[in-house]
Design a protein around this motif. Structure first.
Motif, PDB file in Angstrom:
ATOM      1  N   GLU A   1       0.818  -1.220   0.000  1.00 45.95           N
ATOM      2  CA  GLU A   1       0.000   0.000   0.000  1.00 45.95           C
ATOM      3  C   GLU A   1       0.856   1.277   0.000  1.00 45.95           C
TER       4      GLU A   1
ATOM      5  N   ASP B   1       4.676   6.684   2.194  1.00 46.87           N
ATOM      6  CA  ASP B   1       5.614   6.061   3.119  1.00 46.87           C
ATOM      7  C   ASP B   1       6.235   7.156   3.987  1.00 46.87           C
ATOM      8  N   SER B   2       5.807   7.226   5.243  1.00 49.35           N
ATOM      9  CA  SER B   2       6.397   8.245   6.131  1.00 49.35           C
ATOM     10  C   SER B   2       7.506   7.646   6.986  1.00 49.35           C
ATOM     11  N   ASN B   3       7.462   6.348   7.230  1.00 51.48           N
ATOM     12  CA  ASN B   3       8.438   5.755   8.155  1.00 51.48           C
ATOM     13  C   ASN B   3       9.886   5.949   7.709  1.00 51.48           C
TER      14      ASN B   3
ATOM     15  N   GLY C   1       7.080  -2.450   9.167  1.00 53.83           N
ATOM     16  CA  GLY C   1       5.928  -3.146   8.596  1.00 53.83           C
ATOM     17  C   GLY C   1       6.225  -4.628   8.391  1.00 53.83           C
ATOM     18  N   GLY C   2       5.130  -5.369   8.226  1.00 52.63           N
ATOM     19  CA  GLY C   2       5.288  -6.776   7.878  1.00 52.63           C
ATOM     20  C   GLY C   2       5.569  -7.710   9.036  1.00 52.63           C
TER      21      GLY C   2
ATOM     22  N   SER D   1       3.454  -7.621  11.911  1.00 54.11           N
ATOM     23  CA  SER D   1       2.234  -7.803  12.710  1.00 54.11           C
ATOM     24  C   SER D   1       1.649  -9.182  12.410  1.00 54.11           C
TER      25      SER D   1
ATOM     26  N   GLU E   1       0.811 -10.579   8.922  1.00 53.22           N
ATOM     27  CA  GLU E   1       1.865 -10.590   7.912  1.00 53.22           C
ATOM     28  C   GLU E   1       3.101 -11.358   8.335  1.00 53.22           C
TER      29      GLU E   1
ATOM     30  N   GLY F   1       4.717  -1.455  11.654  1.00 50.30           N
ATOM     31  CA  GLY F   1       4.469  -0.562  10.529  1.00 50.30           C
ATOM     32  C   GLY F   1       3.885   0.773  10.938  1.00 50.30           C
ATOM     33  N   ASN F   2       3.103   0.775  12.009  1.00 51.31           N
ATOM     34  CA  ASN F   2       2.434   2.005  12.405  1.00 51.31           C
ATOM     35  C   ASN F   2       3.449   3.097  12.754  1.00 51.31           C
TER      36      ASN F   2
HETATM   37  P1  AMP Z   1       1.925  -3.523   9.031  1.00 47.48           P
HETATM   38  O1  AMP Z   1       2.704  -3.676  10.291  1.00 47.48           O
HETATM   39  O2  AMP Z   1       2.743  -3.729   7.818  1.00 47.48           O
HETATM   40  O3  AMP Z   1       0.666  -4.345   9.065  1.00 47.48           O
HETATM   41  O4  AMP Z   1       1.459  -2.005   9.008  1.00 47.48           O
HETATM   42  C1  AMP Z   1       0.626  -1.487  10.014  1.00 47.48           C
HETATM   43  C2  AMP Z   1       0.037  -0.147   9.585  1.00 47.48           C
HETATM   44  O5  AMP Z   1       1.078   0.795   9.393  1.00 47.48           O
HETATM   45  C3  AMP Z   1      -0.727  -0.199   8.277  1.00 47.48           C
HETATM   46  O6  AMP Z   1      -1.839   0.669   8.385  1.00 47.48           O
HETATM   47  C4  AMP Z   1       0.252   0.348   7.279  1.00 47.48           C
HETATM   48  O7  AMP Z   1      -0.359   0.934   6.157  1.00 47.48           O
HETATM   49  C5  AMP Z   1       0.996   1.363   8.088  1.00 47.48           C
HETATM   50  N1  AMP Z   1       2.350   1.504   7.552  1.00 47.48           N
HETATM   51  C6  AMP Z   1       3.227   0.516   7.371  1.00 47.48           C
HETATM   52  N2  AMP Z   1       4.367   0.983   6.863  1.00 47.48           N
HETATM   53  C7  AMP Z   1       4.211   2.322   6.731  1.00 47.48           C
HETATM   54  C8  AMP Z   1       5.034   3.366   6.241  1.00 47.48           C
HETATM   55  N3  AMP Z   1       6.278   3.120   5.830  1.00 47.48           N
HETATM   56  N4  AMP Z   1       4.567   4.628   6.243  1.00 47.48           N
HETATM   57  C9  AMP Z   1       3.308   4.878   6.680  1.00 47.48           C
HETATM   58  N5  AMP Z   1       2.473   3.936   7.156  1.00 47.48           N
HETATM   59  C10 AMP Z   1       2.900   2.660   7.172  1.00 47.48           C
END
Ligand code: AMP
Ligand code: MG
Length: 435
Positions: A207, A222-224, A270-271, A273, A276, A327-328
């Motif tokens: 996403e 992508d803000s992270n 991310g990835g 949780s 995932e 990811g959050n």
């Molecule tokens: P995840 O841990 O991959 O399931 O991500 C958890 C939440 O964080 C989801 O809503 C993602 O869209 C959001 N997220 C993951 N990576 C990023 C990112 N690099 N920048 C902004 N939001 C993110």
């Protein structure tokens, strides 16, 4: 090879399904080792670098006894000659950089300016504000009350700042402005520092869109990567931004292995949780030794930690320490500051002091569940009496990054703490200095 997962089981409180923050920190600490390479850099380039060896002072600073005031230097015996007033004849002067080289008697004194070498045998300075001057035809004399100064007053001793042969700065120190000045005062123009730690990072998620790309429905920017870049920059490590990686095993494997080949530490976001993690877990088993934790912490519950290799299986190729962050966006920051930051400093060769914690009174009731550590975003303020007061920022959702920008501190609610009453004392960590 003892695997990381096996050895972590020996840690007290090891429960991968509800790992206390302190236990995670203890495990991480065990697995970090500092970079060994050292480089010599000119003094200006040493700012924010980690000192690789103790600096032993080659000289005394100051090199001579000198005056701490503008005034008159004399022998302490002069104070004993009178019950009430002391009268001394001025026989010369000493300025900073221009010493007085003659000798002196008990009834004489030398006009001295701050920083001037103490004339031989003089050990006391009376400040100029405390004397009455009277100029004769060819002599000037001063008078002051005998109890105006104590013997030995207003004199800085040679070596009082730094004594020759003593350690002036310890290895492991992160060099600050005063340290650069201090080394200059010792005549040292070049120092040995550890090489910078190299940290590679990337974001995962189908996403995610990078800046400049259109934001199609359901996607997010992508803000992270920007938060991570900035937090890493503050720690003065070398960063390697590997972009956004799609949630595909082949892409993820290629990114992780190339990151391990070129960096000491690999950070992903991310990835990890629950939904995932399964595919990431399986993948990391092939060329990594990584534990997947559910932390007893909020925000920042899922965290993967261990080692990965650039080769096709563990132990083959180049190793890197691996942190799979949630990811959050807020969880990324909290996990970084509470778990990753100290590890990176230790790997940089630094000896990081614990982060200062301040007590504040809560302005409101704060809901909190016993059995996890919470890092709420707060706004803290000090009142006229010096007492700190704090209130959480609005939304504490781990996706709301504006809560970090609004806040000026973390409100740290300990593992065993329950609900906080209005007026109750809480611990806060101010962002200034941390961030
Ligand atoms: P995840 O841990 O991959 O399931 O991500 C958890 C939440 O964080 C989801 O809503 C993602 O869209 C959001 N997220 C993951 N990576 C990023 C990112 N690099 N920048 C902004 N939001 C993110
Ligand atoms: Mg994801």
């Amino acid at each position: 090879m003892t695997t990381f997962i096996e050895s972590s089981r020996c840690i007290a409180q090891y429960d991968p399904h509800a790992l206390p923050v302190s236990a995670a920190q203890a495990i991480v600490r065990q697995w970090v080792s500092p970079v060994m390479a050292v480089e010599r850099v000119p003094l200006r380039d040493a700012l924010d670098r980690v000192l690789a060896a103790d600096i032993v002072s080659p000289i005394n600073v100051p090199s001579h006894d000198n005056s701490a005031m503008d005034g008159y230097a004399f022998k302490r015996a002069a104070l004993a000659t009178s019950e009430s007033a002391v009268q001394l004849t001025v026989i010369g002067k000493a300025l900073a950089g221009h010493p007085f080289t003659g000798g002196i008697d008990t009834h004489q004194c030398v006009r001295v300016m701050t920083g001037a070498c103490m004339p031989v045998d003089c050990d006391t300075v009376v400040p100029q504000e405390l004397v009455e001057r009277s100029a004769g035809v060819d002599t000037t004399s001063i008078r002051f009350a005998a109890d105006a100064v104590a013997a030995g007053a207003n004199r800085r001793l040679a070596g009082e700042d730094l004594a020759r042969g003593h350690v002036a700065l310890r290895a492991g120190r992160i060099m600050r402005a005063s340290d650069l000045g201090l080394l200059a005062s010792l005549g040292i123009g070049e120092v040995s520092v550890r090489r910078r730690l190299r940290v590679a990072f990337f974001s995962t998620g189908d996403e995610l869109r990078s800046l400049g790309e259109p934001l199609d429905p359901g996607s997010v920017y992508d803000s992270n990567r920007y938060t991570l870049f900035a937090m890493l920059r503050r720690l003065n490590v070398d960063t390697l931004d590997l972009g956004v990686v799609r949630d595909e095993p082949a892409a993820l494997e290629a990114a992780l292995r190339s990151a391990a080949a070129s960096a000491d530490v690999v950070l992903t976001s991310g990835g990890v949780s629950v939904g995932e993690a399964d595919f990431t877990k399986q993948l990391l088993r092939t060329f990594g030794d990584v534990a997947f934790w559910s932390m007893a912490m909020r925000p920042g519950r899922p965290l993967a930690f261990g080692r990965i290799w650039s080769g096709e299986r563990p132990g083959v190729g180049l190793p890197a320490l691996f942190f799979g962050l949630p990811g959050n966006p807020v969880a990324v920051m909290v996990t970084f500051y509470q778990i990753v930051r100290e590890a990176l400093l230790l790997m940089s060769g630094a000896t990081p002091p614990p982060l200062p914690v301040i007590h504040a009174k809560s302005r409101q009731v704060i809901r909190k569940r016993i059995g996890r550590t919470e890092f709420q975003r707060g706004v803290a303020e000090q009142d006229a009496q010096g007492q700190w007061h704090v209130a959480p920022t609005g939304s504490q959702s781990s996706g709301v990054l504006s809560s970090m920008s609004e806040a000026n501190c973390f409100i740290v609610l300990g593992h065993d703490e329950g609900e906080i009453d209005e007026g109750e004392r809480v611990d806060i960590m101010l962002f200034d200095g941390l961030i």
